[in-house]
Design an enzyme around this catalytic site. Structure first.
Site, PDB file in Angstrom:
ATOM      1  N   HIS A 146     105.600   4.523  61.744  1.00 16.27           N
ATOM      2  CA  HIS A 146     106.356   3.410  61.224  1.00 16.27           C
ATOM      3  C   HIS A 146     107.267   4.179  60.260  1.00 16.27           C
ATOM      4  O   HIS A 146     106.837   5.462  59.783  1.00 16.27           O
ATOM      5  CB  HIS A 146     105.702   2.517  60.480  1.00 16.27           C
ATOM      6  CG  HIS A 146     106.272   1.326  59.849  1.00 16.27           C
ATOM      7  ND1 HIS A 146     107.167   1.222  58.902  1.00 16.27           N
ATOM      8  CD2 HIS A 146     106.633   0.106  60.600  1.00 16.27           C
ATOM      9  CE1 HIS A 146     107.772  -0.159  58.906  1.00 16.27           C
ATOM     10  NE2 HIS A 146     107.542  -0.820  60.073  1.00 16.27           N
ATOM     11  N   SER A 169     116.716  -4.651  62.779  1.00 13.07           N
ATOM     12  CA  SER A 169     117.257  -6.041  62.839  1.00 13.07           C
ATOM     13  C   SER A 169     117.473  -6.715  61.820  1.00 13.07           C
ATOM     14  O   SER A 169     118.843  -7.276  61.861  1.00 13.07           O
ATOM     15  CB  SER A 169     116.264  -6.829  63.690  1.00 13.07           C
ATOM     16  OG  SER A 169     114.971  -6.932  62.835  1.00 13.07           O
ATOM     17  N   ARG A 196      99.536  -6.415  59.392  1.00 12.20           N
ATOM     18  CA  ARG A 196     100.108  -7.436  60.456  1.00 12.20           C
ATOM     19  C   ARG A 196      99.447  -7.019  61.903  1.00 12.20           C
ATOM     20  O   ARG A 196      98.622  -7.870  62.549  1.00 12.20           O
ATOM     21  CB  ARG A 196     101.628  -7.106  60.864  1.00 12.20           C
ATOM     22  CG  ARG A 196     102.513  -7.868  59.625  1.00 12.20           C
ATOM     23  CD  ARG A 196     103.821  -7.501  60.005  1.00 12.20           C
ATOM     24  NE  ARG A 196     104.341  -6.307  60.172  1.00 12.20           N
ATOM     25  CZ  ARG A 196     105.409  -5.716  60.704  1.00 12.20           C
ATOM     26  NH1 ARG A 196     106.298  -6.318  61.044  1.00 12.20           N
ATOM     27  NH2 ARG A 196     105.574  -4.075  60.910  1.00 12.20           N
ATOM     28  N   ASP A 204     103.109  -4.227  66.481  1.00 12.93           N
ATOM     29  CA  ASP A 204     103.250  -4.114  67.855  1.00 12.93           C
ATOM     30  C   ASP A 204     101.983  -3.619  68.564  1.00 12.93           C
ATOM     31  O   ASP A 204     102.176  -3.959  69.933  1.00 12.93           O
ATOM     32  CB  ASP A 204     104.441  -3.373  68.449  1.00 12.93           C
ATOM     33  CG  ASP A 204     105.707  -4.011  67.876  1.00 12.93           C
ATOM     34  OD1 ASP A 204     105.876  -5.306  67.616  1.00 12.93           O
ATOM     35  OD2 ASP A 204     106.778  -3.290  67.255  1.00 12.93           O
ATOM     36  N   HIS A 250     112.100  -0.147  67.921  1.00  8.31           N
ATOM     37  CA  HIS A 250     111.874  -1.599  66.890  1.00  8.31           C
ATOM     38  C   HIS A 250     111.150  -2.592  67.831  1.00  8.31           C
ATOM     39  O   HIS A 250     109.928  -2.294  68.405  1.00  8.31           O
ATOM     40  CB  HIS A 250     113.419  -1.793  66.531  1.00  8.31           C
ATOM     41  CG  HIS A 250     113.192  -2.886  65.510  1.00  8.31           C
ATOM     42  ND1 HIS A 250     112.316  -3.325  64.613  1.00  8.31           N
ATOM     43  CD2 HIS A 250     114.248  -3.688  64.984  1.00  8.31           C
ATOM     44  CE1 HIS A 250     112.610  -3.964  63.712  1.00  8.31           C
ATOM     45  NE2 HIS A 250     113.778  -4.415  63.954  1.00  8.31           N
TER      46      HIS A 250
HETATM   47  N1  HAX Z   1     104.400   9.000  69.048  1.00 10.09           N
HETATM   48  C1  HAX Z   1     104.811  10.020  69.187  1.00 10.09           C
HETATM   49  N2  HAX Z   1     105.596  10.786  68.501  1.00 10.09           N
HETATM   50  C2  HAX Z   1     105.704  10.071  67.146  1.00 10.09           C
HETATM   51  C3  HAX Z   1     105.408   8.678  67.006  1.00 10.09           C
HETATM   52  C4  HAX Z   1     104.518   8.223  68.000  1.00 10.09           C
HETATM   53  N3  HAX Z   1     103.989   7.052  67.659  1.00 10.09           N
HETATM   54  N4  HAX Z   1     105.732   8.218  65.683  1.00 10.09           N
HETATM   55  C5  HAX Z   1     106.551   9.311  65.374  1.00 10.09           C
HETATM   56  N5  HAX Z   1     106.497  10.233  66.081  1.00 10.09           N
HETATM   57  C6  HAX Z   1     107.321  11.681  66.015  1.00 10.09           C
HETATM   58  C7  HAX Z   1     108.885  11.117  65.933  1.00 10.09           C
HETATM   59  O1  HAX Z   1     109.376  10.880  67.324  1.00 10.09           O
HETATM   60  C8  HAX Z   1     109.395  12.450  65.204  1.00 10.09           C
HETATM   61  O2  HAX Z   1     109.367  13.431  66.270  1.00 10.09           O
HETATM   62  P1  HAX Z   1     110.434  14.448  66.237  1.00 10.09           P
HETATM   63  O3  HAX Z   1     110.548  15.203  65.010  1.00 10.09           O
HETATM   64  O4  HAX Z   1     110.259  15.671  67.356  1.00 10.09           O
HETATM   65  O5  HAX Z   1     111.894  13.908  66.505  1.00 10.09           O
HETATM   66  C9  HAX Z   1     108.222  12.794  64.600  1.00 10.09           C
HETATM   67  O6  HAX Z   1     107.096  12.270  64.662  1.00 10.09           O
HETATM   68  C10 HAX Z   1     108.476  12.337  62.988  1.00 10.09           C
HETATM   69  O7  HAX Z   1     108.754  10.890  62.826  1.00 10.09           O
HETATM   70  P2  HAX Z   1     108.354  10.143  61.722  1.00 10.09           P
HETATM   71  O8  HAX Z   1     109.291  10.436  60.317  1.00 10.09           O
HETATM   72  O9  HAX Z   1     106.955   9.749  61.478  1.00 10.09           O
HETATM   73  O10 HAX Z   1     108.820   8.536  62.238  1.00 10.09           O
HETATM   74  P3  HAX Z   1     110.184   7.930  62.031  1.00 10.09           P
HETATM   75  O11 HAX Z   1     110.301   7.368  60.950  1.00 10.09           O
HETATM   76  O12 HAX Z   1     111.333   8.849  62.551  1.00 10.09           O
HETATM   77  O13 HAX Z   1     110.242   6.758  63.067  1.00 10.09           O
HETATM   78  C11 HAX Z   1     109.238   5.149  64.324  1.00 10.09           C
HETATM   79  C12 HAX Z   1     109.175   5.580  63.222  1.00 10.09           C
HETATM   80  C13 HAX Z   1     108.548   3.672  64.350  1.00 10.09           C
HETATM   81  C14 HAX Z   1     110.574   4.801  65.259  1.00 10.09           C
HETATM   82  C15 HAX Z   1     108.405   6.051  65.463  1.00 10.09           C
HETATM   83  O14 HAX Z   1     106.949   5.948  64.604  1.00 10.09           O
HETATM   84  C16 HAX Z   1     108.100   5.586  66.821  1.00 10.09           C
HETATM   85  O15 HAX Z   1     108.817   6.145  67.556  1.00 10.09           O
HETATM   86  N6  HAX Z   1     106.981   4.909  67.077  1.00 10.09           N
HETATM   87  C17 HAX Z   1     106.752   4.506  68.411  1.00 10.09           C
HETATM   88  C18 HAX Z   1     107.418   3.208  68.784  1.00 10.09           C
HETATM   89  C19 HAX Z   1     107.117   1.863  67.844  1.00 10.09           C
HETATM   90  O16 HAX Z   1     105.917   1.664  68.046  1.00 10.09           O
HETATM   91  N7  HAX Z   1     108.058   1.301  67.170  1.00 10.09           N
HETATM   92  C20 HAX Z   1     107.757   0.118  66.659  1.00 10.09           C
HETATM   93  C21 HAX Z   1     107.655   0.157  65.131  1.00 10.09           C
HETATM   94  C22 HAX Z   1     107.376  -1.050  64.314  1.00 10.09           C
HETATM   95  C23 HAX Z   1     108.600  -1.890  64.309  1.00 10.09           C
HETATM   96  O17 HAX Z   1     109.626  -1.902  64.156  1.00 10.09           O
HETATM   97  N8  HAX Z   1     108.434  -2.926  65.149  1.00 10.09           N
HETATM   98  O18 HAX Z   1     109.110  -3.841  65.444  1.00 10.09           O
END
Ligand code: HAX
Length: 432
Positions: free
Chosen positions: A317, A240, A326, A372, A270
């Site tokens: 994250h 964002s 947070r 979150d 996000h």
């Molecule tokens: N549950 C299951 N699998 C997860 C995971 C979770 N909470 N977090 C990461 N992974 C997986 C990824 O999907 C990825 O899988 P693939 O290789 O099969 O594609 C793998 O682990 C490696 O990911 P990463 O490098 O650890 O994480 P990224 O930097 O790519 O992504 C995310 C970060 C926040 C998008 C991710 O951890 C996620 O999807 N979390 C759940 C959604 C979430 O809570 N989002 C909010 C984040 C904070 C925020 O912005 N708040 O506003």
């Protein structure tokens, strides 16, 4: 000129001059390297923008102008129960200084003065079906204010570069002043049959927002002060903030750039994760048929979710590698203010259960909770269970950081943002 603007102008001019000199002398100095994995992996860690208002450390979490969350909780002027006022954080992000009580009260008054929302915003929102997602209504409400943009008008009149920041400051202050009214209007029309509550200008920004949402509970006011403070900024690389920065760099005005950023916040990876977390917990409770699931039951449910190739919302994250401070601040709030909540106990049990399971997958870089994971349970406790609204609350808070950063960008003369993309053929050529 209001006192915050005056102080900012002094600080910004000094930094502008200093940065020019640094750039001149060190413009070609190599500071970092990029590896292939970063190009194909979502640009993780690539340093490509200046963001004055906060900085994120993978272990320690966020620092706003050098201050951690526990430090700002202690140092910023606060409400009656000690939770920091977001007005103070906005002042800090613009000036680098902890404001006095008087400065914060002055900012509250300034925002009240600017808070009149143009009628067309309500008319536009009222033309939308009430089941439109609140985040869609939010961006529509923001865009409906755009005809008021001071930057847009002054630019058309021939605004010189040196005054961009001044017009962006005016728009940003007006937007921040009006957002709680727009956001509360969306909540009341969507979930409370359109029974709106008039603002109360004797209250601070957060308490007035809580009041317009429908609560005058002192504890809920405190939660809102904390919530609106800790969600405000998370350095510039998150989706964002980066979107607001990118769009703002085209000299699109703050209404347009902020609305763009809110569409990024509305993605489930996000900000929308805050609604996904509580939705997932409610579904778990329904599925298991108990409001007090055991850790074993939660573990089974987590494994089921993963088996369906879904993420566990609220965990992981892109930058952090420890529990999000947070999350910790919200947990401390719950420990202090809330006794005997089955839902909050469940959030804490999930915190015990999820990290080892994610760690066991061997691919998740951060198994810990993010911001979150906790917020929804606190909101439900105070009667706000309409979770599709939660990201709007996040958005109102995020306005403080991204708009403050936008003022800095224009004051520092940041140019159009334009990084480089490459094709897979180019990569293959380079590797030969
Ligand atoms: N549950 C299951 N699998 C997860 C995971 C979770 N909470 N977090 C990461 N992974 C997986 C990824 O999907 C990825 O899988 P693939 O290789 O099969 O594609 C793998 O682990 C490696 O990911 P990463 O490098 O650890 O994480 P990224 O930097 O790519 O992504 C995310 C970060 C926040 C998008 C991710 O951890 C996620 O999807 N979390 C759940 C959604 C979430 O809570 N989002 C909010 C984040 C904070 C925020 O912005 N708040 O506003």
């Amino acid at each position: 000129m209001d006192s915050l603007k005056k102080k900012f102008a002094e600080k910004a001019l000094a930094l502008f001059t200093e940065l020019r000199a640094i750039n001149k002398e060190h413009g070609e100095t190599k500071l970092d390297e990029v590896v292939l994995r970063q190009i194909t992996g979502g640009a993780r860690g690539i340093k490509m923008m200046l963001w004055e208002t906060s900085q994120l450390d993978a272990q320690e979490g966020i620092r706003f102008r050098g201050y951690s969350i526990p430090e700002i909780k202690k140092l910023l002027p606060s409400g009656p129960q000690g939770e920091p006022k977001p007005e103070g954080l906005f002042w800090l992000m613009l000036t680098g200084e902890i404001p006095t009580e008087e400065e914060v009260n002055g900012l509250t008054a300034e925002w009240h003065k600017r808070s009149e929302v143009p009628q067309q915003v309500f008319t536009t929102l009222d033309s939308m079906p009430t089941d439109t997602h609140p985040m869609t209504q939010f961006t529509i409400g923001i865009m409906a204010m755009q005809p008021e943009s001071v930057f847009d008008r002054r630019y058309a009149e021939g605004l010189p570069k040196t005054e961009y920041w001044d017009a962006v400051y005016e728009d940003s202050m007006n937007l921040i002043a009006r957002l709680p009214r727009v956001a509360a209007y969306i909540y009341r029309r969507t979930f409370k049959g359109g029974e709106h509550i008039a603002p109360d200008h004797s209250l601070d920004w957060s308490a007035n927002f809580a009041h317009m949402l429908g609560s005058d509970d002192e504890d809920f006011r405190s939660l809102m002060r904390l919530y609106l403070t800790i969600h405000a900024d998370h350095e510039g690389g998150n989706a964002s903030a980066h979107t607001v920065n990118l769009v703002g760099s085209t000299l699109s005005d703050p209404y347009r750039s902020f609305a763009a950023g809110m569409n990024a916040l509305a993605g489930p990876l996000h900000g929308l994760a805050n609604q996904e977390v509580i939705k997932w917990i409610f579904e778990m409770i329904d599925n298991l048929g108990t409001k007090t699931p055991t850790k074993e039951q939660i573990a089974d449910y987590v494994n089921d979710t993963l088996a369906q190739k879904k993420v566990i919302p609220g965990y992981g994250h892109a930058v952090l590698r420890e529990p999000d401070p947070r999350f910790v601040a919200q947990r401390r709030f719950a420990e202090q203010y809330i006794k005997d909540s089955e839902l909050i106990e469940t959030v804490w049990k999930i915190f015990d259960v999820v990290p080892p399971i994610l760690q066991g997958l061997g691919k998740v870089k951060n198994p810990w909770p993010n911001v979150d994971a906790h917020s929804g349970a606190l909101l439900v406790h105070y009667g706000f269970s309409e979770y599709s609204y939660y990201t709007v609350l996040f958005g109102v808070s995020r306005a403080l950081g991204v708009l403050a950063a936008g003022i800095w960008s224009r004051a520092l003369g940041m140019p159009l943002e334009r990084p480089k993309s490459v094709t897979s053929d180019w990569i293959k050529q380079q590797l030969k």
